[in-house]
Scaffold this motif. Structure first.
Motif, PDB file in Angstrom:
ATOM      1  N   MET A 106      80.217  40.825  36.106  1.00  0.00           N
ATOM      2  CA  MET A 106      81.127  41.946  35.836  1.00  0.00           C
ATOM      3  C   MET A 106      80.343  43.149  35.295  1.00  0.00           C
ATOM      4  O   MET A 106      80.647  44.295  35.619  1.00  0.00           O
ATOM      5  CB  MET A 106      82.208  41.509  34.843  1.00  0.00           C
ATOM      6  CG  MET A 106      83.253  42.567  34.560  1.00  0.00           C
ATOM      7  SD  MET A 106      84.566  41.966  33.474  1.00  0.00           S
ATOM      8  CE  MET A 106      85.686  41.236  34.646  1.00  0.00           C
ATOM      9  N   SER A 117      78.881  44.719  38.255  1.00  0.00           N
ATOM     10  CA  SER A 117      79.924  45.355  39.057  1.00  0.00           C
ATOM     11  C   SER A 117      80.302  46.702  38.441  1.00  0.00           C
ATOM     12  O   SER A 117      80.382  47.721  39.140  1.00  0.00           O
ATOM     13  CB  SER A 117      81.179  44.477  39.130  1.00  0.00           C
ATOM     14  OG  SER A 117      80.894  43.238  39.704  1.00  0.00           O
ATOM     15  N   ASN A 173      90.343  40.841  36.546  1.00  0.00           N
ATOM     16  CA  ASN A 173      88.917  41.166  36.490  1.00  0.00           C
ATOM     17  C   ASN A 173      88.571  42.432  37.267  1.00  0.00           C
ATOM     18  O   ASN A 173      87.534  43.047  37.011  1.00  0.00           O
ATOM     19  CB  ASN A 173      88.080  39.986  36.980  1.00  0.00           C
ATOM     20  CG  ASN A 173      88.058  38.870  35.965  1.00  0.00           C
ATOM     21  OD1 ASN A 173      88.347  39.088  34.783  1.00  0.00           O
ATOM     22  ND2 ASN A 173      87.728  37.667  36.401  1.00  0.00           N
ATOM     23  N   THR A 185      92.163  37.628  31.678  1.00  0.00           N
ATOM     24  CA  THR A 185      90.963  36.790  31.521  1.00  0.00           C
ATOM     25  C   THR A 185      90.221  37.182  30.241  1.00  0.00           C
ATOM     26  O   THR A 185      90.293  38.327  29.785  1.00  0.00           O
ATOM     27  CB  THR A 185      89.990  36.952  32.714  1.00  0.00           C
ATOM     28  OG1 THR A 185      89.461  38.285  32.683  1.00  0.00           O
ATOM     29  CG2 THR A 185      90.690  36.730  34.047  1.00  0.00           C
ATOM     30  N   ARG A 227     103.398  45.552  43.011  1.00  0.00           N
ATOM     31  CA  ARG A 227     104.566  45.603  42.126  1.00  0.00           C
ATOM     32  C   ARG A 227     104.377  46.746  41.140  1.00  0.00           C
ATOM     33  O   ARG A 227     103.323  47.377  41.097  1.00  0.00           O
ATOM     34  CB  ARG A 227     104.702  44.251  41.395  1.00  0.00           C
ATOM     35  CG  ARG A 227     104.881  43.083  42.358  1.00  0.00           C
ATOM     36  CD  ARG A 227     105.220  41.793  41.631  1.00  0.00           C
ATOM     37  NE  ARG A 227     104.087  41.177  40.964  1.00  0.00           N
ATOM     38  CZ  ARG A 227     103.240  40.337  41.551  1.00  0.00           C
ATOM     39  NH1 ARG A 227     103.374  40.047  42.826  1.00  0.00           N
ATOM     40  NH2 ARG A 227     102.245  39.800  40.872  1.00  0.00           N
ATOM     41  N   ASP A 255      85.958  47.149  44.513  1.00  0.00           N
ATOM     42  CA  ASP A 255      85.972  45.951  45.372  1.00  0.00           C
ATOM     43  C   ASP A 255      86.789  46.138  46.649  1.00  0.00           C
ATOM     44  O   ASP A 255      86.303  45.912  47.748  1.00  0.00           O
ATOM     45  CB  ASP A 255      86.466  44.719  44.595  1.00  0.00           C
ATOM     46  CG  ASP A 255      86.033  43.413  45.257  1.00  0.00           C
ATOM     47  OD1 ASP A 255      85.141  43.466  46.125  1.00  0.00           O
ATOM     48  OD2 ASP A 255      86.571  42.351  44.913  1.00  0.00           O
ATOM     49  N   PHE A 264      81.446  44.082  46.293  1.00  0.00           N
ATOM     50  CA  PHE A 264      80.360  43.374  45.637  1.00  0.00           C
ATOM     51  C   PHE A 264      79.768  42.256  46.488  1.00  0.00           C
ATOM     52  O   PHE A 264      80.484  41.574  47.207  1.00  0.00           O
ATOM     53  CB  PHE A 264      80.857  42.815  44.297  1.00  0.00           C
ATOM     54  CG  PHE A 264      81.501  43.882  43.451  1.00  0.00           C
ATOM     55  CD1 PHE A 264      80.798  45.046  43.141  1.00  0.00           C
ATOM     56  CD2 PHE A 264      82.814  43.776  43.020  1.00  0.00           C
ATOM     57  CE1 PHE A 264      81.375  46.065  42.404  1.00  0.00           C
ATOM     58  CE2 PHE A 264      83.403  44.785  42.280  1.00  0.00           C
ATOM     59  CZ  PHE A 264      82.690  45.934  41.970  1.00  0.00           C
TER      60      PHE A 264
END
Ligand SMILES: NC(=O)C1=CN([C@@H]2O[C@H](COP(=O)(O)OP(=O)(O)OC[C@H]3O[C@@H](n4cnc5c(N)ncnc54)[C@H](O)[C@@H]3O)[C@@H](O)[C@H]2O)[C@H](O)CC1
Ligand SMILES: [K+]
Length: 505
Positions: A25, A28, A54, A84, A132, A153, A204
């Motif tokens: 992460m 990223s 994430n 998370t 949503r 992503d 990624f």
């Protein structure tokens, strides 16, 4: 090119290799910040629109790398609902570092201002169904703004595997949850595919199948996933094999083991391994002379007797009927190398169009037979050479040889060794290595256990994956057995440890 499911597997394999997701992460987020720097100069205003998964976490990290910009993190939802630990830790780091954040719990309160850049980090590979609220309204605002839009992503609301809006398949056309538009049916239809219209996508590790068709500049960022996470099987390969909680007996695999005659242990080991690897029903078709003994090893098996003491061409009709009533056939354990048995294998495979694991003495027939069946062949290196294949000491060289031989015979190969090599039967198919297992597994019977386990898995998933996962769990079961019994381990020790080896957490 990598699919979302495979990416999740590789991610978990990377964690098992000591590169946890939080580290990925960080890479990223860094890559996202780099993309922002490419579209706007320092001092520009940047609105980072973040979801609670994430994907949002990547942008929390990116914000730390954007201190030269006027950046604000908009969290869609309450901080307590961040899903998370790693995303939450990165959120907390923003607050303690006094990086500007805004919490948006009601879509109506979302005000992006007039930013130069929007970072779309609402939803990534974890999206299910149509967008949503509040993501839906946010997507509309992002699309209406004049900002350059950098998606993290995948653009939120797009399925990275297909390039289509998420939820555009049968079950998910209608948005769920609270939605201000429900009084306007026509609007629901036009908005059900709403997604972020990105100018750039920073994805990624590898390209995703659905991104190329988008009208956006796509860059792939290396986030430090080791090549071994893809090359070798790992715990991530087990993901997604969980069964439907509402399934009935038989729906999780019916396996027919065909073998026995000169040997009784081999078909029994294969059959019991198939049960421990999750098959619902396992039948053994074996000569009547050994049937009682095979049954005697286990009350869990269903034994079908074939007249005589060896399997031969006279049993073809009976075995075909049995095979048609099962999902997968495991052909070969304890069959022996008699001429009649080889002829049986040849004629059975010629007419069979289903899926089969082929092991032991049945293997040498495969390269010379024309069949519509999908075969998974499980030779050790000697048997591979007997089939006409080549081997090499170096695992990478061996992988290349196995891959081309699999393509030549048009079937999946699982070549056993200190490093097992698994190759699909199509041209350009994948090859994977498995390094679980230990020298204690040179004891007799472990190959039968592997064949049975692969048989059970082949009732659940495609042949390549069944072979790769089978090799992984068989080796892991062997490692668990060796931890207790050292090199004194026996094949039945592996069977009992398959369930533990197959646990995906
Ligand atoms: N190896 C990697 O590829 C890495 C990827 N990273 C990033 O992580 C995301 C995937 O994260 P995940 O937490 O699995 O899912 P999302 O963030 O995409 O979504 C989570 C959350 O959103 C809710 N949700 C699902 N569908 C909808 C919907 N239609 N509308 C509204 N809300 C929805 C649901 O509750 C989900 O739980 C990946 O894309 C990368 O960006 C990591 O950085 C690590 C390395
Ligand atoms: K996104």
């Amino acid at each position: 090119m990598i699919t979302t499911d495979r990416m999740a597997a590789v991610d978990a394999n990377a964690a098992a290799l000591g590169v946890p997701r939080k580290q990925l992460m960080e890479s990223s987020g860094n890559a996202v910040a780099r993309a922002v720097r490419e579209v706007a100069d320092p001092g520009a205003t940047v609105a980072l629109c973040c979801g609670r998964g994430n994907n949002g976490g990547d942008a929390f990290v990116a914000a730390r790398f954007l201190s030269a910009y006027d950046a604000t993190v908009h969290l869609l939802g309450r901080p307590e609902s961040i899903r998370t630990d790693i995303a939450r830790e990165n959120w907390t780091a923003l607050e303690t570092a006094e990086i500007p954040t805004e919490v948006v719990t009601d879509a109506a309160d979302l005000a992006l201002g007039d930013p130069d850049v929007v970072v779309d980090a609402m939803l990534g590979s974890g999206a299910t169904g149509a967008l949503r609220e509040p993501e839906r309204t946010a997507a509309r605002l992002i699309n209406e703004s004049d900002a350059a839009v950098v998606a993290v992503d995948v653009p939120s609301g797009i399925d990275a595997d297909t390039g289509e809006p998420t939820g555009s398949d049968a079950d998910a056309g209608e948005p769920t949850g609270s939605d201000a538009d429900t009084s306007e049916p026509s609007k629901i239809i036009t908005d059900s595919g709403i997604h972020v219209d990105a100018d750039r996508v920073v994805t990624f590790h590898d390209e995703k199948p659905g991104l190329a068709a988008l009208d956006a500049e796509v860059t792939v960022a290396d986030i430090g996933i080791p090549a071994a996470a893809e090359r070798f099987t790992g715990p991530g390969d087990l993901l997604g094999l969980a069964r439907d909680p509402n399934s009935h007996k038989g729906e999780n695999g019916e396996v027919l083991v065909v073998g026995g005659g000169p040997y009784t242990g081999a078909p029994s080991l294969a059959a019991r391994a198939a049960l421990r690897a999750g098959a619902d029903l396992v039948r053994v078709a074996c000569p009547e002379t050994v049937a009682r003994e095979v049954q005697g090893f286990s009350a869990d098996l269903i034994v079908r007797e074939l007249p005589g003491d060896r399997i031969g061409p006279n049993h073809l009709d009976r075995v075909r009927d049995l095979a048609d009533a099962n999902d997968v056939v495991v052909l070969g354990p304890g069959l022996g190398d008699g001429d009649g048995s080889a002829e049986f294998v040849r004629e059975f495979l010629t007419a069979y169009g289903g899926r089969a694991v082929v092991d032991a003495d049945a293997l040498r027939v495969v390269p010379t037979v024309e069949t519509d069946a999908e075969l998974i062949c499980t030779p050790h290196q000697g048997e591979l050479v007997g089939m006409g294949g080549e081997t090499a000491d170096d695992p990478n060289e061996r992988a290349a040889l196995v891959r081309s031989f699999a393509a030549e015979i048009g079937h999946t190969l699982l070549v056993k060794g200190a490093y097992d090599v698994i190759a699909g039967g199509g041209n350009g198919d994948e090859v994977r290595l498995n390094r679980t297992g230990n020298p204690g597994m040179t004891v007799g019977g472990t190959g039968d256990v592997l064949a049975g386990a692969v048989g059970a898995l082949a009732a659940q998933t495609d042949p390549f994956r069944a072979a790769a996962v089978g090799a992984y769990v068989n080796g892991t079961a062997g490692d668990l057995a060796a931890a207790e019994n050292g090199y004194g381990l026996v094949a039945t020790d592996l069977i009992d440890r398959l369930p533990e080896a197959m646990r995906d957490e």
